[in-house]
Design a protein around this motif. Structure first.
Motif, PDB file in Angstrom:
ATOM      1  N   GLY A 134      46.691  39.039  25.157  1.00 12.53           N
ATOM      2  CA  GLY A 134      46.020  40.130  25.859  1.00 12.53           C
ATOM      3  C   GLY A 134      46.065  39.933  27.357  1.00 12.53           C
ATOM      4  N   ASP A 135      45.140  40.568  28.047  1.00 14.95           N
ATOM      5  CA  ASP A 135      45.061  40.527  29.499  1.00 14.95           C
ATOM      6  C   ASP A 135      44.878  39.078  29.965  1.00 14.95           C
ATOM      7  OD1 ASP A 135      44.520  40.796  32.183  1.00 14.95           O
ATOM      8  OD2 ASP A 135      42.802  42.135  31.941  1.00 14.95           O
ATOM      9  N   PRO A 136      45.789  38.553  30.816  1.00 15.55           N
ATOM     10  CA  PRO A 136      45.655  37.158  31.251  1.00 15.55           C
ATOM     11  C   PRO A 136      44.371  36.886  32.026  1.00 15.55           C
ATOM     12  CG  PRO A 136      47.338  38.309  32.544  1.00 15.55           C
ATOM     13  CD  PRO A 136      46.984  39.192  31.388  1.00 15.55           C
ATOM     14  N   ASP A 137      43.796  37.931  32.656  1.00 18.11           N
ATOM     15  CA  ASP A 137      42.564  37.732  33.425  1.00 18.11           C
ATOM     16  C   ASP A 137      41.383  37.378  32.538  1.00 18.11           C
ATOM     17  OD1 ASP A 137      44.009  38.315  35.662  1.00 18.11           O
ATOM     18  OD2 ASP A 137      43.337  40.395  35.816  1.00 18.11           O
ATOM     19  N   GLN A 138      41.515  37.581  31.205  1.00 16.77           N
ATOM     20  CA  GLN A 138      40.439  37.252  30.273  1.00 16.77           C
ATOM     21  C   GLN A 138      40.545  35.833  29.721  1.00 16.77           C
ATOM     22  OE1 GLN A 138      37.870  39.372  29.651  1.00 16.77           O
ATOM     23  NE2 GLN A 138      38.833  40.628  31.219  1.00 16.77           N
ATOM     24  N   SER A 139      41.638  35.144  30.036  1.00 21.64           N
ATOM     25  CA  SER A 139      41.898  33.843  29.408  1.00 21.64           C
ATOM     26  C   SER A 139      40.816  32.822  29.681  1.00 21.64           C
ATOM     27  CB  SER A 139      43.259  33.308  29.890  1.00 21.64           C
ATOM     28  OG  SER A 139      44.312  34.170  29.514  1.00 21.64           O
ATOM     29  N   TRP A 179      52.566  48.173  56.586  1.00 19.34           N
ATOM     30  CA  TRP A 179      51.982  48.024  55.264  1.00 19.34           C
ATOM     31  C   TRP A 179      50.791  48.944  55.002  1.00 19.34           C
ATOM     32  CZ3 TRP A 179      53.753  45.082  51.234  1.00 19.34           C
ATOM     33  CH2 TRP A 179      54.770  44.175  51.529  1.00 19.34           C
ATOM     34  N   SER A 180      50.213  49.528  56.021  1.00 20.32           N
ATOM     35  CA  SER A 180      48.958  50.258  55.856  1.00 20.32           C
ATOM     36  C   SER A 180      49.064  51.477  54.958  1.00 20.32           C
ATOM     37  CB  SER A 180      48.389  50.654  57.221  1.00 20.32           C
ATOM     38  OG  SER A 180      49.332  51.441  57.930  1.00 20.32           O
ATOM     39  N   ASP A 181      50.234  52.142  54.941  1.00 23.80           N
ATOM     40  CA  ASP A 181      50.378  53.372  54.149  1.00 23.80           C
ATOM     41  C   ASP A 181      51.195  53.190  52.882  1.00 23.80           C
ATOM     42  OD1 ASP A 181      48.888  54.888  55.973  1.00 23.80           O
ATOM     43  OD2 ASP A 181      50.644  55.193  57.251  1.00 23.80           O
ATOM     44  N   VAL A 182      51.601  51.965  52.590  1.00 21.29           N
ATOM     45  CA  VAL A 182      52.424  51.715  51.404  1.00 21.29           C
ATOM     46  C   VAL A 182      51.543  51.761  50.152  1.00 21.29           C
ATOM     47  CG1 VAL A 182      53.850  50.032  50.185  1.00 21.29           C
ATOM     48  CG2 VAL A 182      54.064  50.295  52.663  1.00 21.29           C
ATOM     49  N   PRO A 183      51.892  52.568  49.139  1.00 16.54           N
ATOM     50  CA  PRO A 183      51.101  52.570  47.895  1.00 16.54           C
ATOM     51  C   PRO A 183      51.272  51.250  47.148  1.00 16.54           C
ATOM     52  CG  PRO A 183      53.059  53.928  47.648  1.00 16.54           C
ATOM     53  CD  PRO A 183      53.025  53.527  49.082  1.00 16.54           C
ATOM     54  N   MET A 184      50.156  50.607  46.831  1.00 12.28           N
ATOM     55  CA  MET A 184      50.190  49.301  46.183  1.00 12.28           C
ATOM     56  C   MET A 184      49.702  49.406  44.746  1.00 12.28           C
ATOM     57  SD  MET A 184      51.377  47.228  48.471  1.00 12.28           S
ATOM     58  CE  MET A 184      51.144  45.771  47.453  1.00 12.28           C
ATOM     59  N   ILE A 185      50.385  48.698  43.869  1.00 14.06           N
ATOM     60  CA  ILE A 185      50.010  48.604  42.452  1.00 14.06           C
ATOM     61  C   ILE A 185      49.637  47.149  42.206  1.00 14.06           C
ATOM     62  CG2 ILE A 185      50.769  48.936  40.070  1.00 14.06           C
ATOM     63  CD1 ILE A 185      52.860  50.921  41.236  1.00 14.06           C
ATOM     64  N   LEU A 186      48.349  46.902  42.028  1.00 16.32           N
ATOM     65  CA  LEU A 186      47.833  45.539  42.034  1.00 16.32           C
ATOM     66  C   LEU A 186      47.122  45.191  40.733  1.00 16.32           C
ATOM     67  CD1 LEU A 186      46.299  45.477  45.646  1.00 16.32           C
ATOM     68  CD2 LEU A 186      48.574  44.729  44.919  1.00 16.32           C
ATOM     69  N   PRO A 187      47.020  43.886  40.442  1.00 16.49           N
ATOM     70  CA  PRO A 187      46.225  43.467  39.285  1.00 16.49           C
ATOM     71  C   PRO A 187      44.757  43.834  39.488  1.00 16.49           C
ATOM     72  CG  PRO A 187      47.511  41.632  40.195  1.00 16.49           C
ATOM     73  CD  PRO A 187      47.601  42.740  41.164  1.00 16.49           C
ATOM     74  N   GLU A 188      44.071  44.106  38.390  1.00 14.86           N
ATOM     75  CA  GLU A 188      42.641  44.415  38.476  1.00 14.86           C
ATOM     76  C   GLU A 188      41.835  43.230  38.985  1.00 14.86           C
ATOM     77  OE1 GLU A 188      41.450  45.769  34.627  1.00 14.86           O
ATOM     78  OE2 GLU A 188      41.696  47.877  35.181  1.00 14.86           O
ATOM     79  N   ILE A 207      45.902  47.532  37.766  1.00 12.65           N
ATOM     80  CA  ILE A 207      46.420  47.445  36.399  1.00 12.65           C
ATOM     81  C   ILE A 207      46.002  46.128  35.751  1.00 12.65           C
ATOM     82  CG2 ILE A 207      48.495  47.530  34.969  1.00 12.65           C
ATOM     83  CD1 ILE A 207      48.054  50.067  36.545  1.00 12.65           C
ATOM     84  N   ALA A 208      45.647  46.188  34.467  1.00 16.33           N
ATOM     85  CA  ALA A 208      45.416  44.990  33.661  1.00 16.33           C
ATOM     86  C   ALA A 208      46.725  44.636  32.965  1.00 16.33           C
ATOM     87  CB  ALA A 208      44.313  45.229  32.639  1.00 16.33           C
ATOM     88  N   GLY A 209      47.339  43.532  33.353  1.00 14.80           N
ATOM     89  CA  GLY A 209      48.587  43.114  32.720  1.00 14.80           C
ATOM     90  C   GLY A 209      49.765  43.229  33.659  1.00 14.80           C
ATOM     91  N   ASN A 210      50.470  42.114  33.862  1.00 12.49           N
ATOM     92  CA  ASN A 210      51.595  42.098  34.798  1.00 12.49           C
ATOM     93  C   ASN A 210      52.777  42.937  34.343  1.00 12.49           C
ATOM     94  OD1 ASN A 210      50.623  40.234  36.882  1.00 12.49           O
ATOM     95  ND2 ASN A 210      50.617  38.714  35.233  1.00 12.49           N
ATOM     96  N   GLU A 211      53.007  42.990  33.029  1.00 11.62           N
ATOM     97  CA  GLU A 211      54.140  43.769  32.529  1.00 11.62           C
ATOM     98  C   GLU A 211      54.006  45.243  32.905  1.00 11.62           C
ATOM     99  OE1 GLU A 211      52.262  41.777  30.733  1.00 11.62           O
ATOM    100  OE2 GLU A 211      53.548  40.146  30.008  1.00 11.62           O
TER     101      GLU A 211
END
Length: 296
Positions: free
Chosen positions: A127-132, A190-199, A224-228
């Motif tokens: 599952g989500d690695p942040d829960q490990s 970098w200020s206006d670049v849309p970022m997709i980051l881990p939760e 997002i939850a999950g690197n994939e």
């Protein structure tokens, strides 16, 4: 000793669903209900609130949940210690990790372990690695695989497996935004670049520190939850993401993204095994721990 009622109680306390628990424990819902009723009668308290739609733990149920976990852990410890004396280790170890970690690290580790200890079963949850780490701390899992935080929680032991750099990745082809110049970390790029980051988790902490260092608040398109899933969203052109190299190397979408030259580089992740120090007294977990190089 008959520990079955405690095991059934813990299963239902985690799923809060009679159907799922009875299926997981290979018994009928009526048998599960009857066993728990007998347990409640023996204790003289109600452990669950039930209605036609929901099952919830009572206050007494939460207290008993902690006792049941500790009692089963102590029973496993003494039983496995006795078996170790007889050179006959067998039983079950529960593990938790991300899907990527399962095929990046576990094959080699488990191949050796299964050869040396064929009677020990591995119960793997992904599952989500942040829960490990949280699952290991709560005692829900015997062993977890995750990135080491800067500060290790008290009572938790860690053994490293590998290091993985953290990478900024962007889509290939035409973009709906301008990529920062290679090697640049100036705020205006970098200020206006849309970022997709881990939760959350270690990777998110490193990214937040990076943006603070260049003095901007990132434009977060998605968390997002999950690197994939981050690799997937980046490949579709939604923005720039941050993922460990080992995730990207194992992704079927690796050719649809590009690695950015962002400076300063993010500190790499140190990935390894986590287990409660008290659980390392268990001969089964000791045996698994010893499969990795370094101090056992």
């Amino acid at each position: 000793m008959d520990t079955r009622s405690l095991q059934l109680f813990l299963s239902l306390s985690e799923t809060l669903h009679f159907g799922r628990s009875s299926e997981a424990c290979h018994i009928s819902p009526s048998t599960l209900s009857r066993t728990l009723k007998q347990l409640e009668e023996s204790l003289g308290v109600q452990l669950f609130e039930r209605d036609n739609r929901t099952v919830t733990l009572t206050h007494e149920g939460r207290l008993f949940q902690q006792y049941a976990r500790e009692a089963l852990a102590q029973w496993d410890l003494i039983r496995n210690s006795l078996l170790a004396e007889a050179a006959e280790l067998h039983g079950e170890i529960s593990m938790y990790c991300s899907v990527t970690a399962s095929y990046s690290f576990l094959y080699e580790i488990l191949s050796r372990f299964r050869h040396d200890y064929p009677r020990i079963e591995i119960k793997l949850h992904t599952g989500d690695p942040d829960q490990s780490i949280a699952r290991a701390l709560a005692g829900d899992e015997d062993i977890a695989i995750a990135a080491r935080p800067d500060s290790l929680p008290a009572g938790l032991d860690f053994k490293p497996i590998a290091a993985s750099p953290l990478l900024f990745i962007a889509p290939q082809g035409d973009l709906g935004f301008a990529l920062p110049p290679a090697g640049e970390s100036a705020a205006e790029h970098w200020s206006d670049v849309p970022m997709i980051l881990p939760e959350g988790g270690v990777a998110r902490d490193r990214v937040d520190e990076w943006f603070r260092a260049i003095g901007i608040r990132p434009h977060i398109y998605a968390q997002i939850a999950g690197n994939e899933a981050i690799v997937s969203m980046v490949s579709l052109g939604f923005g720039i993401g941050v993922v460990p190299r080992l995730v990207l190397e194992n992704s079927p979408l690796a050719e649809r993204v590009q690695i950015l030259d962002a400076r300063p580089e993010l500190a790499p992740l140190e990935v390894g095994l986590f287990a409660l120090e008290r659980k390392l007294k268990n001969p089964l977990i000791q045996a698994f721990w010893a499969q990795l190089p370094g101090e056992a």
